[in-house]
Design a protein around this motif. Structure first.
Motif, mmCIF file in Angstrom:
data_model
loop_
_atom_site.group_PDB
_atom_site.id
_atom_site.type_symbol
_atom_site.label_atom_id
_atom_site.label_comp_id
_atom_site.label_asym_id
_atom_site.label_seq_id
_atom_site.Cartn_x
_atom_site.Cartn_y
_atom_site.Cartn_z
ATOM 1 N N ILE A 162 0.877 -1.178 0.000
ATOM 2 C CA ILE A 162 0.000 0.000 0.000
ATOM 3 C C ILE A 162 0.911 1.223 0.000
ATOM 4 N N ASP A 163 0.736 2.056 -0.996
ATOM 5 C CA ASP A 163 1.560 3.258 -1.074
ATOM 6 C C ASP A 163 1.000 4.301 -0.110
ATOM 7 N N PRO A 164 1.755 4.680 0.921
ATOM 8 C CA PRO A 164 1.202 5.636 1.886
ATOM 9 C C PRO A 164 1.270 7.087 1.419
ATOM 10 N N LYS A 180 -10.495 4.464 0.217
ATOM 11 C CA LYS A 180 -9.973 4.391 -1.149
ATOM 12 C C LYS A 180 -9.370 5.742 -1.524
ATOM 13 N N VAL A 181 -8.300 5.682 -2.303
ATOM 14 C CA VAL A 181 -7.720 6.920 -2.833
ATOM 15 C C VAL A 181 -8.372 7.165 -4.187
ATOM 16 N N VAL A 191 -0.104 13.230 1.149
ATOM 17 C CA VAL A 191 -0.551 14.350 0.313
ATOM 18 C C VAL A 191 -1.932 14.815 0.758
ATOM 19 N N ASN A 192 -2.795 13.854 1.049
ATOM 20 C CA ASN A 192 -4.154 14.204 1.487
ATOM 21 C C ASN A 192 -4.110 15.029 2.775
ATOM 22 N N SER A 193 -3.237 14.615 3.685
ATOM 23 C CA SER A 193 -3.091 15.347 4.950
ATOM 24 C C SER A 193 -2.554 16.750 4.687
ATOM 25 N N ALA A 194 -1.583 16.827 3.777
ATOM 26 C CA ALA A 194 -1.003 18.134 3.454
ATOM 27 C C ALA A 194 -2.070 19.078 2.904
ATOM 28 N N VAL A 195 -2.861 18.568 1.983
ATOM 29 C CA VAL A 195 -3.880 19.422 1.353
ATOM 30 C C VAL A 195 -4.931 19.849 2.373
ATOM 31 N N ALA A 196 -5.323 18.909 3.247
ATOM 32 C CA ALA A 196 -6.309 19.265 4.281
ATOM 33 C C ALA A 196 -5.768 20.385 5.167
ATOM 34 N N ARG A 209 -11.046 8.892 0.484
ATOM 35 C CA ARG A 209 -12.460 8.848 0.835
ATOM 36 C C ARG A 209 -12.775 7.577 1.617
ATOM 37 N N VAL A 210 -13.675 7.689 2.570
ATOM 38 C CA VAL A 210 -14.282 6.495 3.156
ATOM 39 C C VAL A 210 -15.168 5.916 2.058
ATOM 40 N N PHE A 211 -14.882 4.680 1.669
ATOM 41 C CA PHE A 211 -15.457 4.164 0.423
ATOM 42 C C PHE A 211 -16.272 2.897 0.636
#
Lengths: 248, 413
Positions: B39-41, B228-229, B46-51, B236-238
């Protein structure tokens, strides 16, 4: 009374092996690499190691296998050119092979994946590298291609940037995946570039070791539980040539 | 070595449900994404950075196992354009990779001697004012790249984490490549919030789950959500399959369209003959929506269409109680009774339509099954349906929707 003809019992089938396409080497390997086998291909520069790996890769395509070539130290185009020099053209095998190129993005980070090339930005990014290899094997399996082979060219580059322990952990995981997919594999390494202890550690992961000794002009095959086998080795115009020494 | 005195702003990682709990935190937040190999973390970093950037925080994103451009490429795939944040200096990508590789770098922020732990800490502190965010991608590569091996790598890593966590929000990405269990435990203990990214594997990874081991130092039991990315979209919670079923001409396709961000229907002569499919992106949740045909001659395929569904929306025409027996049959065929279930009482604007209680009674459902009046062609009731289905899904997962959802909604409006 109606006579019933029973089919005669078939002899147990021998394990299908992945031939390297080098007749003498396949003899030394008892027919080729077993599915799921991790092979270490050892030899110094200019020993014919790359030619052998490319021939094994191409033989997979000729046998309707899927072939995956991981390059960490050459551009994909250069590998294709080297193959064409041996008349190993890939045109007829589109979608049966993929290159995983962890080298080219160093000079051009903007490269985008294509049908036959997946780019990984760095050999040190194990998560992405593993992901690219495993997803390629998965895609092949989804298309119904059960026989797959992987060339990893080479561990040397990875060992330059990541500690031997780290590489061992990475390869252990990859080995389990390769076995899960019943793929065969050739991982290339040049022992003289590394400490002997590091190389010995990696040997533990191998199911078969193919070692090229250019000074002696021989190839030696080591498999657990079997006597070492040797043969004369050279690279010819159309590929590698191995003449096995007779068994004692 | 410490950077200064802490004055911190609130921090989010951009994942619904986790953020709702993180908002309670007052001090610096230490978040560990711990992922299985394969799993590529990086997308989670990036998601945390953008948030954080969207919250107005400054972010230093250290990358040590790939070129800085690879992070921009990951962001691009997720639909995030980092350029503006970089140009204003709010985001700084710190290249710790080219120094390792001894290759040239055009990056504005670069660590020339990434092996020097003190120099690394100093550089990060120089770049990142107190109370802002450091994202470290990746902790595992940092260990792997230490020449002294795992023991030396761990010792250095703990110094880095300890120094940076006091005054900054700190997000670490860590892949578990077969390290000593005691070392993995040490890393876990260094963080207040530990989010494990776990695969469902059948040779290859078919799904990912996020399991919160602890949030803000508190162990969170049973916090497991499918994740899911999305490309584009981010993390997203998917939910992989929400089924929409119901009798012929009850308005299923219109419901699928009304609740989906995008959808397609396989129709012939105005009715669905194969299935409807929609994709839904709603307040941090994502789902694939599958609509079934309603005619009885498609019953043999209903069971297959319903396979692996996680929730069911039953659509009925609230003016036609004579179709309710058929609706019950479809619920049986799709195993809807065993799943989180919401009823859409469609055509609710018509005079002869039944009330939600009458619909529930007519279908013979228990009193706790929600019945939402809808007018599918106008999209009326769609939002209520979504709220209800996700609330049920979350309670199935052992979670409940937090108070944050109203705020999220206002923001999106």
């Amino acid at each position: 009374m109606r006579k019933i003809d029973f089919e005669p019992e078939k002899p147990p089938s021998t394990v299908h092996r992945h031939r390297t396409g080098i007749e003498g080497l396949d003899d030394l390997l008892n027919g080729g690499l077993k599915p799921g086998a991790l092979g270490l291909l050892i030899g110094p520069s200019m020993s014919g190691r790359g030619t052998l790996a490319r021939q094994y890769f191409y033989q997979g395509l000729k046998e309707d296998n899927a072939s995956i070539y991981v390059t960490t130290k050459n551009f994909t185009e250069d590998i294709v050119t080297l193959m064409e020099e041996k008349k190993w053209t890939l045109d007829a095998y589109t979608e049966h092979y993929v290159f995983i190129d962890a080298y080219s993005p160093q000079s051009d980070p903007s490269l985008k994946d294509s049908v036959d090339v997946k780019y990984v930005s760095s050999v040190a990014d194990f998560a992405r590298l593993t992901n690219a290899i495993v997803s390629s094997m998965s895609e092949n399996l989804a298309r119904g291609v059960l026989n797959q082979r992987v060339v990893f060219d080479s561990i040397d580059t990875v060992l330059m940037y990541v500690s031997a322990q780290g590489v061992y952990r990475f390869l252990s995981y990859l080995r389990a995946k390769i076995k899960g997919f019943r793929s065969s594999s050739m991982f290339m390494i040049e022992p003289d570039l590394h400490e002997e202890r590091q190389v010995r550690t990696l040997f533990q992961l191998a199911d078969v070791i193919v070692e090229l000794k250019p000074d002696e002009g021989i190839v030696q095959v080591t498999q657990p539980g079997l006597p070492k086998r040797r043969g004369a080795f050279r690279v010819g115009d159309t590929g590698c040539i191995v003449v096995p020494e007779p068994l004692d | 070595m410490r950077c200064g005195v802490a004055t911190v702003n609130l921090f989010r990682v951009g994942i619904r449900l986790v953020d709702e709990r993180l908002r309670l935190a007052e001090g610096p937040t230490r978040v560990l994404f711990i992922s299985s190999p394969g799993i590529d973390p990086a997308p989670y970093g990036v998601n945390s950075a953008v948030a954080a950037l969207k919250e107005g925080l400054e972010v230093t994103y250290l990358v040590n196992n790939k070129p800085a451009d690879a992070i921009r490429a990951v962001a691009d795939l997720m639909g995030f354009d980092l350029e503006e944040w970089e140009s204003t200096g709010q985001l700084r990508i710190l290249d710790s990779f080219s120094g390792y590789m001894n290759i040239p770098s055009n990056e504005e922020h670069r660590l020339d001697t990434p092996q020097d732990t003190n120099a690394m800490i100093e550089s990060i502190c120089d770049l990142t004012s107190e109370g802002n965010v450091v994202i470290f991608d990746s902790l595992s590569s940092y260990i792997d790249m230490c020449e002294g091996g795992e023991t030396d790598g761990m010792e250095r890593l703990m110094r880095v984490v300890g120094s940076l966590c006091e005054e900054h929000h700190f997000v670490g990405l860590f892949s578990t490549w077969g390290y000593e269990p005691k070392n993995i435990q040490t890393i876990r203990e260094a963080f207040d919030t530990v989010l494990a990214l776990q695969p469902v594997e059948r040779l290859t990874i078919v799904r990912q789950f996020l399991r919160a081991e602890k949030i803000d130092g508190q162990v969170v039991p049973d916090f497991v959500v499918p994740i899911k990315v999305m490309q584009p979209g981010g993390v997203r919670v998917f939910f992989p399959k929400i089924l929409v079923t119901g009798p012929f001409h009850s308005g299923k396709s219109s419901i699928v369209q009304a609740i989906s961000t995008s959808s397609v229907s396989v129709d012939r002569l105005g009715t669905t003959i194969a299935m409807d499919h929609g994709y839904l992106d709603y307040k941090g949740f994502a789902a694939d929506i599958f609509g079934t045909p309603g005619q009885e001659n498609f019953d043999p395929i209903l069971e297959y269409l319903a396979e692996e569904a996680v929730a069911v929306i039953l659509v009925v025409d609230a003016t036609k109680p004579d179709t309710f027996p058929r609706a019950r049959t479809m619920l049986q065929l799709t195993k809807g009774y065993a799943l989180p279930l919401v009823v859409a009482a469609n055509f609710s604007d018509l005079e002869e339509s039944l009330t939600p209680d009458q619909v529930r009674d007519g279908l013979g459902l228990q009193s706790n099954v929600p019945v939402i009046p809808t007018i599918a062609v106008r999209g009326s009731g769609a939002e209520e349906l979504l709220e209800m289905i996700f609330e049920l899904l979350m309670s199935e997962e052992g979670l409940t929707l937090g108070d944050g959802e109203k705020e999220d909604n206002d923001e999106e409006d």
